[in-house]
Enzyme design. Structure first.
Site, short mmCIF file in Angstrom:
data_model
loop_
_atom_site.label_atom_id
_atom_site.label_comp_id
_atom_site.label_asym_id
_atom_site.label_seq_id
_atom_site.Cartn_x
_atom_site.Cartn_y
_atom_site.Cartn_z
N THR A 45 -0.59 -5.11 -3.22
CA THR A 45 -2.03 -5.08 -2.95
C THR A 45 -2.39 -3.81 -2.19
OG1 THR A 45 -2.00 -6.14 -0.76
CG2 THR A 45 -1.96 -7.60 -2.69
N CYS A 46 -3.70 -3.56 -2.08
CA CYS A 46 -4.23 -2.46 -1.26
C CYS A 46 -5.05 -3.02 -0.11
CB CYS A 46 -5.08 -1.53 -2.12
SG CYS A 46 -4.18 -0.68 -3.41
N SER A 47 -4.68 -4.20 0.37
CA SER A 47 -5.43 -4.87 1.41
C SER A 47 -4.78 -4.65 2.78
CB SER A 47 -5.51 -6.38 1.12
OG SER A 47 -6.12 -7.07 2.19
#
Length: 727
Positions: free
Chosen positions: A443-445
């Site tokens: 993810t890019c969270s």
């Protein structure tokens, strides 16, 4: 047009002074970013009508909705008539950039409309308010200059109407903008933005460009030579990037890094136009290389979300040397599938398979995916770790609502809960594929609710039923630049910075089954994936070889059965031979003892006969099959089993003690070449009867002493000396 507030308009001298100073209102960083953007026009002549319409529709869905008591401008409820598709990627990017810019300065633009008496305007409906705000931002960015309209595109009536009213209020709008700047004591409108947005824009302007090499079209060495010819210089690290320079990424060996301001020039190079170098965010390359390191020979891969076609192409390039297939889920429309196939054809990618079903709709027992061993899961996330949201939305086909979350600096709890629940559902579904051996989750969270908590919850949940090995966390096989990249829980993390976006990476691998063995080719394939076999190519097994392997397995099973029966027969034969040797040796011993009291000649003959009888059986006397016994230990085990059988009473034999018997010397003629006299060479032959272990039931085997000693004693008188004893 209302004129009740005309008294608040400043004098003409003040207006001229404010308009002359409008050049200071544009942000230096914003100008540099726009000049280097692929969608900005250097002469600031504006956009075509379709871009304004699409940008207004995007803004209509993401604008900030204020409480009822604080609403100054109404945006209506009906969207503008949307165009079916964007003309090209350039117009699509321009629409998103324009909508995001209007969102960032929404409060400022609304104040300008009210202060300049443009709003409320009875001639323009509330449904066109989004179009007014979007076009107003572009109008002030062009320093309130007229737009150059192209004759190539057909004009849109709504755009022409709004533009006409904005241009008629040009002076009042410029004055209102100047007063807002003075009110906030800001040298430029950038300083009016929240601190979080300013930091995010600063990171976005400095973020390097990452491009991976398409090894199907060009080798890394050829890329380096081409860049050198174009005037680029190679440096050691990202911190050294300045001017026309590039460097290699520390984590991914096929990724080249460039300064951000070179994007325009890079896209015009042949390396990029021919798809030899492709620009993509580094987080996706990290996920792809983590997948590659987990693959064995001929393993298939499942890409759970379509996302960016560049991710699929990168996996296809890295697995091209094997017969692996890349299955892509969620390609709904035929038009999209045809477009993707054309793109993959341009990149020479031939091992991709498009599936129309969503990942969660596919059964784990689907016959098409039985060879799949690794799943790449790139779920939809909040994306707050991304510095440049426009690139992320365009490349990953994400929702434009990311703009709103980035502007607010956080995600609403209910939205975050929905995202985390969907991610957990997809991860658990991936764990239900029994043939799959590893899952890469990326993810890019920046939220733990979407990262660690989702993974740990899925591991604790597990999968009920099925005799498969459980999953466990495994650190990604990537070179580390610092220890902080790998946490104590084996997660890979990169925080958002000026050199990279945020990246969270987790690898879930099944525990090794001790009963399974890995082939040599699989070991070599993994070693090649980790970069340990540089310059060594692994040959693909041909279809004929695979058929031969299958046939050889069947033949080996048949031969094993034959070998077992043959070894049993051999053991029985050896048992019979040993018994016969034992009986013959006993007879020879008894004869030797009974004849020892006879005359010397008969003694000599009997001893010679005993010597012949006691000679062990030679290999030539055995069948040829006995000479080729593959495993002596197997025969020993068979003999031990036979000897463990209880003997019958009549078969019992007494174990004799070792006895040394000295026989008389044997007379052998000896010829002396130096004279005519003949001599008799007297030799003593010693026979030892050795008792074998009790497991052989007292079997005695005669052995001849290896030493032949000359006798110093004289011949007995009973022996007649003939001058020619051989007669």
């Amino acid at each position: 047009m209302p004129s009740s507030k005309s008294s608040s308009v400043p004098s003409n001298n003040d207006i001229k002074s404010d308009v002359s100073n409008l050049s200071e209102l544009t942000v230096s960083n914003e100008r540099e970013f726009a000049e280097n953007s692929t969608t900005s026009l250097t002469e600031k002549t504006g956009y075509c009508d379709s871009v304004y319409i699409n940008a207004a529709n995007i803004f209509q869905g993401i604008h900030n909705e204020k409480p009822q008591d604080k609403i100054l401008i109404s945006y209506g409820n009906e969207p503008l008539p949307a165009l079916p598709i964007f003309r090209d990627e350039c117009s699509q990017r321009a629409s998103y950039e324009l909508a995001f810019s209007a969102l960032k300065y929404q409060d400022l633009l609304e104040n300008i409309l009210i202060d300049s008496c443009f709003y409320p305007c009875q001639s323009i409906s509330d449904e066109l308010t989004s179009l007014v705000v979007v076009m107003l931002y572009d109008f002030q960015y062009r320093k309130f200059q007229a737009r150059q309209i192209s004759d190539e595109e057909e004009p849109i009536a709504e755009v022409q109407e709004v533009e006409h009213y904005l241009y008629s209020f040009k002076t009042k709008l410029a004055a209102a903008l100047a007063r807002c700047r003075i009110k906030h004591d800001a040298l430029s409108i950038e300083h009016i933005l929240p601190e979080t947005i300013r930091k995010q824009e600063k990171r976005a302007s400095a973020l390097p460009l990452y491009a991976w090499i398409n090894a199907l079209k060009i080798s890394p060495e050829e890329v380096y030579r081409s860049l050198t010819k174009e005037g680029f210089t190679r440096v050691d690290s990202i911190s050294d990037l300045e001017g026309y320079t590039y460097c290699l990424d520390k984590h991914c060996q096929d990724v080249v890094v460039f300064p951000s301001f070179l994007k325009e020039e890079l896209l015009s190079l042949e390396l990029f136009t021919d798809y030899k170098l492709l620009i993509q965010d580094k987080s996706r390359s990290l996920a792809v290389h983590s997948v590659k390191a987990l693959l064995n020979t001929d393993d298939d891969i499942i890409v759970a979300h379509m996302g960016s076609w560049l991710t699929v192409a990168h996996i296809s390039v890295l697995t091209n040397q094997s017969t692996s297939k890349v299955f892509v889920c969620g390609v709904k429309s035929q038009a999209k599938g045809a477009e993707l196939k054309d793109m993959f054809r341009c990149l020479d990618c031939k091992n991709t398979v498009l599936l129309c079903e969503d990942f969660t709709e596919i059964e784990p027992t689907d016959y098409r995916l039985q060879k799949a061993k690794v799943i790449l899961l790139l779920p939809r996330c909040s994306g707050l770790g991304v510095s440049n949201p426009i690139e992320f939305i365009l490349n990953e086909h994400e929702d434009a609502g990311l703009f709103k979350d980035l502007f607010q600096g956080s995600v609403a709890e209910d939205k975050l809960g929905v995202l985390a629940e969907q991610q957990f559902k997809e991860l658990v579904h991936a764990m239900q594929f029994n043939k799959v051996q590893a899952i890469v989750y990326c993810t890019c969270s920046i939220y733990k609710e979407e990262n660690e908590e989702v993974v740990n919850k899925a591991l604790e949940y597990g999968v009920e039923g099925g005799k498969v090995q459980p999953y466990r966390l495994s650190p990604p096989v990537l070179p580390l630049c610092c220890n902080s990249e790998i946490s104590s829980d084996s997660f890979f993390k990169m925080e958002p910075s000026e050199i990279s976006n945020c990246c969270f990476l987790a690898v879930l691998a099944r525990e090794k089954d001790p009963s399974e063995s890995v082939s040599v080719k699989d070991i070599l394939a993994r070693a090649a994936a980790k970069g340990l076999l540089e310059g060594i190519e692994i040959e693909k097994p041909s279809k004929k070889e695979e058929k031969k392997k299958k046939k050889s397995k069947v033949v080996q099973q048949r031969n094993m059965r034959k070998d077992i029966s043959a070894q049993t027969k051999i053991a029985e034969f050896l048992g019979r031979e040993m018994v016969s040797v034992k009986s013959n040796s006993e007879i020879s011993v008894s004869k030797a003892i009974s004849n020892s009291e006879k005359n010397n000649l008969s003694q000599t003959n009997s001893s010679v006969q005993g010597k012949k009888l006691t000679k062990p059986v030679s290999n030539s006397s055995l069948p040829r099959m006995l000479k080729n016994i593959p495993n002596p230990s197997t025969m020993n085990k068979v003999l031990e089993k036979r000897t463990n059988i209880k003997p019958r009473a009549e078969d019992k034999m007494v174990v004799l003690k070792p006895v040394e018997i000295v026989l008389p010397p044997v007379m052998v003629p000896y010829f002396n070449p130096q004279g005519n006299k003949s001599r008799i060479a007297a030799h003593h032959y010693y026979y030892h009867w050795i008792g074998i272990k009790s497991s052989t039931h007292g079997l005695l085997v005669p052995s001849v002493s290896k030493r032949l000693m000359k006798s110093k004693e004289t011949l007995p008188s009973a022996v007649i000396k003939h001058p020619q004893p051989w007669l």
